[in-house]
Design a protein around this motif. Structure first.
Motif, mmCIF file in Angstrom:
data_model
loop_
_atom_site.group_PDB
_atom_site.id
_atom_site.type_symbol
_atom_site.label_atom_id
_atom_site.label_comp_id
_atom_site.label_asym_id
_atom_site.label_seq_id
_atom_site.Cartn_x
_atom_site.Cartn_y
_atom_site.Cartn_z
ATOM 1 N N GLN A 73 0.844 -1.199 0.000
ATOM 2 C CA GLN A 73 0.000 0.000 0.000
ATOM 3 C C GLN A 73 0.882 1.252 0.000
ATOM 4 O O GLN A 73 1.828 1.353 0.772
ATOM 5 C CB GLN A 73 -0.911 0.034 1.211
ATOM 6 N N GLY A 74 0.577 2.163 -0.901
ATOM 7 C CA GLY A 74 1.313 3.416 -0.985
ATOM 8 C C GLY A 74 2.586 3.345 -1.804
ATOM 9 O O GLY A 74 3.293 4.333 -1.929
ATOM 10 N N GLU A 75 2.885 2.182 -2.358
ATOM 11 C CA GLU A 75 4.099 2.049 -3.154
ATOM 12 C C GLU A 75 3.786 2.167 -4.641
ATOM 13 O O GLU A 75 2.675 1.873 -5.076
ATOM 14 C CB GLU A 75 4.790 0.711 -2.867
ATOM 15 N N ALA A 76 4.784 2.597 -5.404
ATOM 16 C CA ALA A 76 4.596 2.776 -6.848
ATOM 17 C C ALA A 76 5.955 2.815 -7.538
ATOM 18 O O ALA A 76 6.969 3.147 -6.918
ATOM 19 C CB ALA A 76 3.837 4.074 -7.135
ATOM 20 N N LEU A 77 5.941 2.495 -8.809
ATOM 21 C CA LEU A 77 7.138 2.605 -9.641
ATOM 22 C C LEU A 77 6.757 3.363 -10.898
ATOM 23 O O LEU A 77 5.749 3.052 -11.541
ATOM 24 C CB LEU A 77 7.685 1.218 -9.994
#
Length: 180
Positions: A73-77
């Motif tokens: 949750q809250g992570e992205a690339l």
């Protein structure tokens, strides 16, 4: 402005950044990805290694082993493209050193040398900061590069020598993070 692709709700609004140069306009597209094709990063990895950086190779190793797939949750690339050419990458993780899942960490930022000083890094960081505001109250990162230090400070990060785990911190507006 920026084009964000493959997004729901918050990301449905499209922004396109057009920069006019000597040879006409250049379009930079920032894409949030769900699955990383690690082969796609090979030219950036090779370039970064020649410059003495190992963090993109770590990105590949960690992604392929499942250690870090930017899927919590809250992570992205995010990937940055100039036309069809991949020119940059930047990730957002929950900070593994914090005891608070509301602390985000900028990870694996890299822009191809030929695309630096053209706003690509700023666009990647704007995407990371925008995403972080949805889930985090603070964003941290670690760099020992003097040019990177100035870049991050220009984005509002404050240098913080007190921590062993990060060199810069950005307090995120809690009101903004609750709007989304």
């Amino acid at each position: 402005m920026i084009v964000y692709q493959n997004e729901v709700a918050l990301w449905q609004t499209l922004f396109v950044m057009i920069r006019r140069g000597v040879k006409g306009k250049v379009e930079i597209v920032i894409q949030k990805i769900d699955q990383l094709d690690t082969l796609q990063l090979s030219s950036l990895v090779e370039e970064s290694i020649k410059e003495g950086f190992r963090h993109l190779q770590r990105l590949i190793n960690d992604y392929e082993s499942g250690v870090n797939t930017f899927d919590k949750q809250g992570e992205a690339l995010f990937l940055a493209y100039d036309k069809e050419n991949l020119v940059g990458v930047c990730g957002l993780n929950q900070d593994p050193y914090a005891n608070d899942k509301k602390v985000g960490r900028v990870r694996r930022m890299y822009v191809s040398s030929g695309s630096r000083r053209k706003g690509v890094g700023r666009l990647l960081m704007q995407a990371v900061i925008t995403e972080a505001r949805r889930h985090s109250s603070m964003l941290v990162l670690r760099t020992d590069n003097p040019k990177s230090d100035l870049f991050y400070q220009s984005l509002g990060f404050i240098a913080d020598a007190k921590s062993n785990h990060y060199s810069h911190v950005l307090q995120l507006d809690r009101h903004d993070s609750k709007k989304h």
